[in-house]
Design a protein around this motif. Structure first.
Motif, short mmCIF file in Angstrom:
data_model
loop_
_atom_site.label_atom_id
_atom_site.label_comp_id
_atom_site.label_asym_id
_atom_site.label_seq_id
_atom_site.Cartn_x
_atom_site.Cartn_y
_atom_site.Cartn_z
N ALA A 265 4.97 36.00 -10.06
CA ALA A 265 5.80 35.52 -8.67
C ALA A 265 6.80 37.01 -8.38
CB ALA A 265 6.61 34.40 -8.53
N ALA A 266 6.57 37.97 -9.25
CA ALA A 266 7.60 39.14 -8.96
C ALA A 266 8.93 38.67 -9.33
CB ALA A 266 7.04 39.86 -7.78
N LEU A 267 9.22 37.96 -10.20
CA LEU A 267 10.63 37.58 -10.48
C LEU A 267 11.35 38.36 -11.55
CD1 LEU A 267 10.86 33.74 -9.96
CD2 LEU A 267 11.25 35.58 -8.13
N ASP A 268 12.54 38.28 -11.76
CA ASP A 268 13.27 39.15 -12.99
C ASP A 268 13.08 38.36 -14.14
OD1 ASP A 268 14.75 40.78 -14.47
OD2 ASP A 268 16.61 40.34 -13.53
N PRO A 275 19.33 30.25 -11.27
CA PRO A 275 17.73 30.11 -10.58
C PRO A 275 17.25 31.08 -9.79
CG PRO A 275 19.67 28.47 -10.18
CD PRO A 275 20.21 29.67 -10.77
N GLN A 276 15.87 31.20 -9.73
CA GLN A 276 15.12 31.85 -8.81
C GLN A 276 13.88 31.58 -8.11
OE1 GLN A 276 14.44 36.10 -10.66
NE2 GLN A 276 15.02 35.29 -12.75
N ASP A 277 13.71 32.00 -7.02
CA ASP A 277 12.77 31.40 -6.17
C ASP A 277 11.38 32.46 -5.92
OD1 ASP A 277 13.60 28.67 -5.87
OD2 ASP A 277 15.16 29.79 -4.73
N GLY A 278 10.31 32.14 -5.92
CA GLY A 278 9.37 33.17 -5.43
C GLY A 278 7.99 32.44 -5.07
N LYS A 279 7.30 33.24 -4.65
CA LYS A 279 5.97 32.75 -4.13
C LYS A 279 4.69 33.39 -4.64
CE LYS A 279 6.41 30.24 0.38
NZ LYS A 279 6.15 30.57 1.82
N PHE A 280 3.45 33.03 -4.90
CA PHE A 280 2.48 33.99 -5.43
C PHE A 280 1.26 33.24 -4.95
CE2 PHE A 280 3.47 31.44 -9.03
CZ PHE A 280 2.49 31.24 -9.58
N LYS A 281 0.00 33.87 -4.84
CA LYS A 281 -1.26 33.39 -4.56
C LYS A 281 -2.14 33.43 -5.77
CE LYS A 281 -0.91 33.77 0.38
NZ LYS A 281 -1.68 34.41 1.61
N VAL A 282 -2.78 32.44 -5.86
CA VAL A 282 -4.05 32.40 -6.98
C VAL A 282 -5.44 32.30 -6.43
CG1 VAL A 282 -4.95 31.49 -9.12
CG2 VAL A 282 -2.50 31.50 -8.72
N HIS A 296 14.94 27.29 -12.89
CA HIS A 296 16.44 27.02 -13.35
C HIS A 296 16.68 26.85 -14.79
CE1 HIS A 296 15.67 22.87 -14.28
NE2 HIS A 296 14.58 22.73 -13.46
N PRO A 297 17.83 27.42 -14.86
CA PRO A 297 18.34 27.10 -16.48
C PRO A 297 18.53 25.84 -16.85
CG PRO A 297 20.08 28.00 -15.22
CD PRO A 297 18.94 28.04 -14.18
N SER A 298 18.34 25.34 -18.33
CA SER A 298 18.36 24.06 -18.71
C SER A 298 19.29 23.96 -19.87
CB SER A 298 16.93 23.35 -18.90
OG SER A 298 17.09 22.12 -19.27
N VAL A 299 19.48 23.04 -20.34
CA VAL A 299 20.41 22.72 -21.81
C VAL A 299 19.62 23.38 -22.70
CG1 VAL A 299 21.44 20.98 -23.38
CG2 VAL A 299 21.71 20.91 -20.91
N GLY A 300 20.27 24.00 -23.60
CA GLY A 300 19.69 24.70 -24.95
C GLY A 300 19.34 26.27 -24.77
N GLY A 301 19.68 26.78 -23.46
CA GLY A 301 19.48 28.15 -23.30
C GLY A 301 18.13 28.42 -22.80
N VAL A 302 17.42 27.65 -22.28
CA VAL A 302 16.00 27.69 -21.90
C VAL A 302 15.91 27.57 -20.18
CG1 VAL A 302 14.90 26.68 -23.92
CG2 VAL A 302 15.33 25.12 -22.29
N GLU A 303 14.60 27.87 -20.01
CA GLU A 303 14.47 27.83 -18.42
C GLU A 303 13.15 26.87 -18.25
OE1 GLU A 303 15.05 31.52 -15.84
OE2 GLU A 303 14.13 32.12 -17.72
N ASP A 304 13.20 26.08 -16.93
CA ASP A 304 12.40 25.34 -16.48
C ASP A 304 11.75 25.94 -15.50
OD1 ASP A 304 13.28 23.19 -18.50
OD2 ASP A 304 13.43 21.52 -17.18
N ALA A 305 10.33 25.75 -15.05
CA ALA A 305 10.01 26.24 -14.01
C ALA A 305 9.14 25.08 -13.09
CB ALA A 305 8.75 27.40 -14.40
#
Length: 622
Positions: A265-268, A275-282, A296-305
């Motif tokens: 999705a060309a995110l950083d 939190p980051q937002d993006g779009k992509f096609k498959v 978005h960041p979650s507890v424990g220093g991880v990220e959810d998608a």
């Protein structure tokens, strides 16, 4: 010294001074060109040390004393006039680009304040004579991405990942092989996620199988349970409104997994704290589908998608939307009127946008001008002029609505009326010859009126403009291949009649003689839904098969059906609105004019064999 602009990172303790000295010394030995050395340094800071672009940019900004430009393509408008006034080829070797223009000031961005203008490069003062130049600075990576975005080389919303060949192994085999590789290693894999072939195969498998299974959302959730050995990345799909587990992946690959999805999705990939937002096609097997990504960041220093699959690019015909004949006929009479206001209300994920686009698809003819303002644009239709809301660029709903009124539309659709100004403009538009559609987040059609009045809407103008309000929910559909037919006992029929008539008891017909009205209702049901002939005619309904079948994956449900509550703006309803009547009183007038509540519509769909009472009660509040 090439590392000087980045020394601000030391103050934030994001990088030890020793590492900065070693980095800059090593790069200086290999790179004679100043820009190449800086680009390599930024790349190492971003990838090897996982320092977010925003922190690198802030350090450069602080060093040079000018604002930092953070690239956000979805919230920007291209400076077309500034680009067109200069030959685009002149920007090819330039280290600066225009951002925007306000009055007599042209705002420009550069990645190198020390060498932003050389004798061989385009001079902004010459490009924009008589204008003052105001500078911003950005990272080299973001500058290159801005070049691509400006000149159409890479649109974030149009990124297409083509899966030419899907790995033939099952997801369990793919994950099993990955698990063997990670055995005894609890640390994040040092492999670059974009080059990790196994992770790429797993992500591709997840995306394609979610699409093929008819899932609406994909959830990637790193779950830490005390120690890495007991932790995992849980992958869940939402299908037919319910979450179900798909697979689990070793916790070691949490960063690689999220990074791979971000790359698509060309995110950083280095930014993990916001939190980051993006779009992509498959694209796979001749079919292309779009996904909207939110991290978005979650507890424990991880990220959810979370990825929402926007599989349908065309609206469904109105007669395929699950309306009863009664509601469809009422709706068709209202939407063909030349002006007025129609709302579709319900919670998030209840299908409001899909319904609106189906209505617009019916009205979309060559002799009708239709303008839409949406955030985001999820369904595209040829013939509609659709605008994507961009708040940071000043393109919000009120601004778009005001511009629409100068564009000679016949029909206006506003994705959501969230504030008093937007609603006021919508009402004014509907009173001056336009047909206006919009959505609201409310529970029922009568309650929508109270919400709007509480927001400061003039009840007299609103009542004059109102054509109708459609509330809707989505309930699970019984699997057509394994649902079980049966003839309910009289007590179950009485329960259905009682639930159906609960809100009708205050209407004139039911207050006058409840038993007579109940018998008339049952007789109507026998005529419309009965099975058999004459005195042997009985109502047949269906229930779910507890064992299910392969097509419904053993759940007994497959697909979803809409439950609808359509309130028409009749004279009695409008008079009640103008005198400030409560929702319960407005509902009585609406039901006497033909409105059926969400539960009543659901009961009729139970009698049609589409769903069961468990699902109707689950999605209807009352």
């Amino acid at each position: 010294m090439i590392g000087q602009p980045y020394m601000g990172l030391l103050d934030k303790q994001l990088l030890p001074a020793r590492d900065m000295v070693e980095l800059t010394a090593g790069i200086r030995d290999r790179c004679l060109d100043h820009q190449t050395a800086r680009e390599e340094l930024e790349g190492q800071l971003r990838v090897s040390f996982e320092i977010p672009l925003t922190d690198i940019g802030a350090a450069i900004s602080e060093y040079y004393g000018v604002p930092y430009f953070h690239l956000q393509p979805t919230e920007m408008i291209k400076p077309v006039d500034l680009l067109n006034s200069v030959k685009r080829g002149a920007f090819k070797d330039s280290s600066w680009l225009p951002l925007s223009e306000q009055g007599n000031v042209v705002y420009c961005v550069t990645h190198d304040m020390d060498n932003r203008i050389t004798k061989d490069q385009l001079n902004p003062q010459m490009a924009y004579p008589g204008k003052k130049i105001a500078w911003s600075v950005t990272t080299i990576h973001e500058f290159h991405e801005y070049v691509k975005w400006l000149f159409g080389e890479s649109e974030q919303s149009e990124r297409i990942s083509e899966v030419t060949e899907l790995d033939g192994r099952s997801i369990d085999d793919l994950v099993g092989a990955l698990d063997v590789e990670s055995e005894g290693d609890d640390e994040d894999s040092p492999t670059d996620p974009s080059e990790d072939n196994e992770i790429v195969k797993i992500v591709n498998k997840i995306l394609i199988e979610a699409y093929q299974m008819g899932a609406s959302d994909i959830h990637v959730e790193p779950t830490f349970r005390g120690n890495p050995a007991n932790s995992f990345i849980r992958i869940r799909f939402r299908k037919d409104g319910s979450m179900r587990e798909y697979t689990c992946i070793p916790y070691k690959y949490r960063s690689n997994m999220i990074a791979r999805i971000k790359i698509m999705a060309a995110l950083d990939i280095a930014e993990k704290r916001r939190p980051q937002d993006g779009k992509f096609k498959v694209k796979h097997g001749g079919k292309t589908f779009e996904l909207r990504l939110a991290t978005h960041p979650s507890v424990g220093g991880v990220e959810d998608a979370v990825m929402r699959i926007l599989a349908s690019s065309k609206p469904l015909p109105l007669d395929k939307m699950g309306f009863t004949t009664h509601n469809l006929n009422m709706l068709m009479k209202e939407i063909v009127k030349p002006y007025g206001l129609i709302f579709v209300c319900g919670p998030t994920g209840s299908g409001k946008t899909t319904t609106l686009h189906s209505i617009l698809g019916y009205l979309n003819t060559v002799d009708t001008k239709i303008l839409t303002a949406e955030d985001p644009v999820e369904i595209s239709q040829e013939g509609l002029r659709q605008v994507q809301i961009n708040k940071k660029a000043g393109l919000d709903f009120p601004a778009v609505m005001k511009s629409f009124l100068r564009c000679d539309p016949d029909i206006i659709m506003v994705g959501e009326m969230r504030d008093q100004e937007t609603i006021k403009i919508g009402i004014e538009a509907s009173l001056t010859g336009h047909l206006v559609f919009s959505t609201l987040h409310t529970n029922s059609a009568p309650e929508s009126i109270t919400r709007l009045i509480d927001m400061g809407v003039d009840p007299f103008n609103f009542a004059d403009a109102l054509l109708g309000i459609l509330a809707q929910r989505l309930g699970k559909t019984l699997c057509p291949d394994c649902k079980v037919p049966y003839y309910p006992e009289i007590e179950e029929i009485k329960t259905l009649v009682s639930e159906y008539s609960f809100e009708l008891k205050e209407t004139s017909v039911w207050k006058e003689d409840y038993n007579k009205a109940a018998k008339a209702l049952y007789s109507d049901w026998l005529t419309r839904f009965g099975d058999g002939e004459g005195s042997a005619r009985r109502i047949k309904i269906f229930k779910k098969n507890d064992d299910g079948c392969p097509k419904c994956e053993g759940t007994g449900y497959r697909g979803r059906v809409g439950l609808h509550e359509l309130m028409i703006g009749t004279d009695d309803v409008k008079a009640a609105i103008q005198r400030g009547a409560r929702p319960a009183e407005i509902a009585i007038y609406a039901m006497e004019s033909g409105m059926r509540t969400l539960k009543q519509d659901g009961i009729e769909k139970v009698l049609e064999g589409k769903t069961d009472m468990h699902q109707v009660r689950a999605v209807c509040i009352k």
